[in-house]
Write a protein that holds these residues in place. Structure first.
Motif, PDB file in Angstrom:
ATOM      1  N   PRO A  16       0.831  -1.212   0.000  1.00  0.00           N
ATOM      2  CA  PRO A  16       0.000   0.000   0.000  1.00  0.00           C
ATOM      3  C   PRO A  16       0.867   1.265   0.000  1.00  0.00           C
ATOM      4  CG  PRO A  16       0.108  -0.898   2.214  1.00  0.00           C
ATOM      5  CD  PRO A  16       0.856  -1.858   1.342  1.00  0.00           C
ATOM      6  N   LEU A  17       0.542   2.209  -0.868  1.00  0.00           N
ATOM      7  CA  LEU A  17       1.307   3.443  -0.982  1.00  0.00           C
ATOM      8  C   LEU A  17       1.108   4.307   0.270  1.00  0.00           C
ATOM      9  CD1 LEU A  17       0.307   4.362  -4.630  1.00  0.00           C
ATOM     10  CD2 LEU A  17       2.583   3.634  -3.904  1.00  0.00           C
ATOM     11  N   PRO A  18       2.172   4.768   0.888  1.00  0.00           N
ATOM     12  CA  PRO A  18       2.014   5.665   2.050  1.00  0.00           C
ATOM     13  C   PRO A  18       1.752   7.097   1.585  1.00  0.00           C
ATOM     14  CG  PRO A  18       4.338   5.257   1.657  1.00  0.00           C
ATOM     15  CD  PRO A  18       3.582   4.455   0.623  1.00  0.00           C
ATOM     16  N   LEU A  19       0.628   7.650   1.936  1.00  0.00           N
ATOM     17  CA  LEU A  19       0.258   8.984   1.461  1.00  0.00           C
ATOM     18  C   LEU A  19       0.184   9.988   2.608  1.00  0.00           C
ATOM     19  CD1 LEU A  19      -2.627   8.258  -1.095  1.00  0.00           C
ATOM     20  CD2 LEU A  19      -0.152   8.328  -1.487  1.00  0.00           C
ATOM     21  N   ALA A  20       0.622  11.196   2.306  1.00  0.00           N
ATOM     22  CA  ALA A  20       0.414  12.340   3.195  1.00  0.00           C
ATOM     23  C   ALA A  20      -0.677  13.184   2.551  1.00  0.00           C
ATOM     24  CB  ALA A  20       1.699  13.152   3.344  1.00  0.00           C
ATOM     25  N   LEU A  21      -1.820  13.264   3.190  1.00  0.00           N
ATOM     26  CA  LEU A  21      -2.989  13.896   2.580  1.00  0.00           C
ATOM     27  C   LEU A  21      -3.540  15.003   3.469  1.00  0.00           C
ATOM     28  CD1 LEU A  21      -4.949  10.719   1.369  1.00  0.00           C
ATOM     29  CD2 LEU A  21      -3.539  12.251  -0.028  1.00  0.00           C
ATOM     30  N   TYR A  22      -4.257  15.902   2.816  1.00  0.00           N
ATOM     31  CA  TYR A  22      -4.966  16.919   3.582  1.00  0.00           C
ATOM     32  C   TYR A  22      -6.038  16.261   4.443  1.00  0.00           C
ATOM     33  CZ  TYR A  22      -2.835  20.580   0.737  1.00  0.00           C
ATOM     34  OH  TYR A  22      -1.933  21.423   0.151  1.00  0.00           O
ATOM     35  N   SER A  23      -6.392  16.926   5.529  1.00  0.00           N
ATOM     36  CA  SER A  23      -7.455  16.423   6.390  1.00  0.00           C
ATOM     37  C   SER A  23      -8.752  16.331   5.595  1.00  0.00           C
ATOM     38  CB  SER A  23      -7.648  17.354   7.589  1.00  0.00           C
ATOM     39  OG  SER A  23      -6.438  17.501   8.311  1.00  0.00           O
ATOM     40  N   PRO A  24      -9.639  15.386   5.928  1.00  0.00           N
ATOM     41  CA  PRO A  24     -10.902  15.258   5.188  1.00  0.00           C
ATOM     42  C   PRO A  24     -11.640  16.587   5.120  1.00  0.00           C
ATOM     43  CG  PRO A  24     -10.627  13.421   6.693  1.00  0.00           C
ATOM     44  CD  PRO A  24      -9.522  14.388   7.005  1.00  0.00           C
ATOM     45  N   GLY A  25     -12.061  16.964   3.908  1.00  0.00           N
ATOM     46  CA  GLY A  25     -12.795  18.202   3.709  1.00  0.00           C
ATOM     47  C   GLY A  25     -11.928  19.426   3.568  1.00  0.00           C
ATOM     48  N   ALA A  26     -10.601  19.269   3.713  1.00  0.00           N
ATOM     49  CA  ALA A  26      -9.721  20.432   3.643  1.00  0.00           C
ATOM     50  C   ALA A  26      -9.574  20.947   2.222  1.00  0.00           C
ATOM     51  CB  ALA A  26      -8.345  20.105   4.218  1.00  0.00           C
ATOM     52  N   ASP A  27      -9.554  20.037   1.236  1.00  0.00           N
ATOM     53  CA  ASP A  27      -9.417  20.487  -0.139  1.00  0.00           C
ATOM     54  C   ASP A  27      -9.707  19.338  -1.085  1.00  0.00           C
ATOM     55  OD1 ASP A  27      -7.257  23.123  -1.260  1.00  0.00           O
ATOM     56  OD2 ASP A  27      -8.874  22.142  -2.327  1.00  0.00           O
ATOM     57  N   LEU A  28      -9.662  19.659  -2.383  1.00  0.00           N
ATOM     58  CA  LEU A  28      -9.992  18.702  -3.433  1.00  0.00           C
ATOM     59  C   LEU A  28      -8.884  17.677  -3.645  1.00  0.00           C
ATOM     60  CD1 LEU A  28     -12.083  18.072  -5.723  1.00  0.00           C
ATOM     61  CD2 LEU A  28     -10.793  19.637  -7.170  1.00  0.00           C
ATOM     62  N   PHE A  29      -7.658  17.986  -3.244  1.00  0.00           N
ATOM     63  CA  PHE A  29      -6.518  17.128  -3.555  1.00  0.00           C
ATOM     64  C   PHE A  29      -6.722  15.709  -3.024  1.00  0.00           C
ATOM     65  CE2 PHE A  29      -3.028  20.608  -3.960  1.00  0.00           C
ATOM     66  CZ  PHE A  29      -3.875  21.359  -4.745  1.00  0.00           C
ATOM     67  N   ARG A  30      -7.207  15.599  -1.791  1.00  0.00           N
ATOM     68  CA  ARG A  30      -7.392  14.273  -1.188  1.00  0.00           C
ATOM     69  C   ARG A  30      -8.430  13.475  -1.966  1.00  0.00           C
ATOM     70  NH1 ARG A  30      -7.496  12.606   5.037  1.00  0.00           N
ATOM     71  NH2 ARG A  30      -8.360  10.510   4.851  1.00  0.00           N
ATOM     72  N   GLU A  31      -9.522  14.120  -2.296  1.00  0.00           N
ATOM     73  CA  GLU A  31     -10.580  13.442  -3.046  1.00  0.00           C
ATOM     74  C   GLU A  31     -10.068  12.939  -4.385  1.00  0.00           C
ATOM     75  OE1 GLU A  31     -14.746  14.707  -5.294  1.00  0.00           O
ATOM     76  OE2 GLU A  31     -14.024  15.907  -3.602  1.00  0.00           O
ATOM     77  N   VAL A  32      -9.307  13.770  -5.082  1.00  0.00           N
ATOM     78  CA  VAL A  32      -8.759  13.385  -6.386  1.00  0.00           C
ATOM     79  C   VAL A  32      -7.811  12.206  -6.238  1.00  0.00           C
ATOM     80  CG1 VAL A  32      -7.206  14.129  -8.235  1.00  0.00           C
ATOM     81  CG2 VAL A  32      -9.040  15.630  -7.465  1.00  0.00           C
ATOM     82  N   ALA A  33      -6.926  12.248  -5.255  1.00  0.00           N
ATOM     83  CA  ALA A  33      -5.961  11.167  -5.056  1.00  0.00           C
ATOM     84  C   ALA A  33      -6.667   9.842  -4.791  1.00  0.00           C
ATOM     85  CB  ALA A  33      -5.023  11.512  -3.897  1.00  0.00           C
ATOM     86  N   GLU A  34      -7.674   9.865  -3.925  1.00  0.00           N
ATOM     87  CA  GLU A  34      -8.398   8.641  -3.602  1.00  0.00           C
ATOM     88  C   GLU A  34      -9.099   8.070  -4.837  1.00  0.00           C
ATOM     89  OE1 GLU A  34     -11.031   9.756  -0.463  1.00  0.00           O
ATOM     90  OE2 GLU A  34      -9.476   9.746   1.085  1.00  0.00           O
TER      91      GLU A  34
END
Length: 290
Positions: A180-198
């Motif tokens: 599994p890739l280890p990701l550093a992501l924005y907190s849920p709801g913080a921005d679009l980047f996390r949603e796009v990555a997922e």
């Protein structure tokens, strides 16, 4: 014979390179691409018929002719800014509140400085928060202007530019790229980047785990720099501590996001209109070719 005129935008790029010491740093200050900065330096050299700079690794060393031109450039730009300020400042006064995510604030460094030069009587307040939060505060009339990542669940605003997303790791260390890739992501709801990555990883059938969360790139960078996680960034958010993973890494490609200006529905006050103009001029794609 038509009199020749030096292009002030090229001179401003020259001064930015001199002040920052490199094309990369000048590009970040001006919100240009590195290729645009290099192209503008070449255009200036071609217009004058002299070599103005030489490369020493990643840094720039100016020739004697380049040093001479720098003195002229600083005086010309100062006079230009003084003339604009003299003609405009008496017409624009008041207060202005701008919202922007912390990670985009560096895009507007030169805008803030120039705006203050032109309109010193305007009291500018900058509020940093997530894009979703800022859009809501604009709609509630708490902010005069907000520059944000355009959200899928709250579209609208004036699109200023598109920013390609990229996977990035530490400049010297990186984690394993196996699942599994280890990701550093924005907190849920913080921005679009996390949603796009997922979504992108799910579509590619890749497994991942959450290594670190934060509401800003400043919070994510240390763990990425240490080689413990992968992060999603725009090209303009890259720092010397990070490097982009190319397509050969095997990670699925990421889409671009849109930067948008949001304003309340009522007619904007003059300070907000003027700041919006400067942001548009600085960040729009056409500004890179100027």
């Amino acid at each position: 014979m038509r009199a020749e005129t030096l292009d002030l935008s090229l001179l401003r790029t020259l001064v930015a390179v001199a002040d920052t010491g490199s094309v990369t740093a000048a590009a970040r200050r001006l919100a240009y691409t590195q290729s645009t900065v290099s192209m503008q330096l070449r255009r200036l050299e071609e217009a004058l018929g002299v070599a103005l700079h030489e490369r020493e690794g990643r840094r720039i060393r100016f020739t004697a002719e380049g040093q001479r031109l720098l003195g002229h450039a600083r005086r010309l730009l100062a006079l230009n800014d003084e003339a604009l300020a003299d003609m405009r400042t008496r017409r624009v006064v008041g207060e202005l509140t701008l919202g922007i995510p912390e990670d985009y604030a560096s895009l507007l460094t030169s805008v803030f400085a120039y705006f203050h030069q032109l309109y010193p009587e305007v009291r500018l307040q900058v509020v940093c928060a997530t894009s979703a939060d800022l859009v809501g505060r604009v709609r509630q009339g708490e902010l005069d202007l907000a520059l944000v990542t355009r959200q899928r669940h709250s579209p609208g605003g004036e699109v200023i530019r598109r920013e390609p997303l990229a996977w990035a790791v530490g400049s010297r260390r990186q984690p394993s790229l196996l699942d599994p890739l280890p990701l550093a992501l924005y907190s849920p709801g913080a921005d679009l980047f996390r949603e796009v990555a997922e979504q992108v990883l799910a579509a590619a059938g890749r497994d991942w785990r959450l290594a670190y969360t934060s509401q800003s790139m400043a919070g994510l960078t240390p763990v990425v720099q240490a080689g413990l996680a992968i992060v999603v960034v725009t090209r303009s958010m890259l720092t010397p501590e990070l490097r982009v993973l190319e397509a050969s890494s095997g990670l699925p490609p990421l889409p671009a996001v849109e930067l948008a200006l949001h304003r309340p529905p009522h007619r904007p006050a003059e300070p907000a209109r003027r700041l919006a103009e400067l942001i548009r001029e600085q960040l729009s794609p056409g500004s890179e070719g100027s």
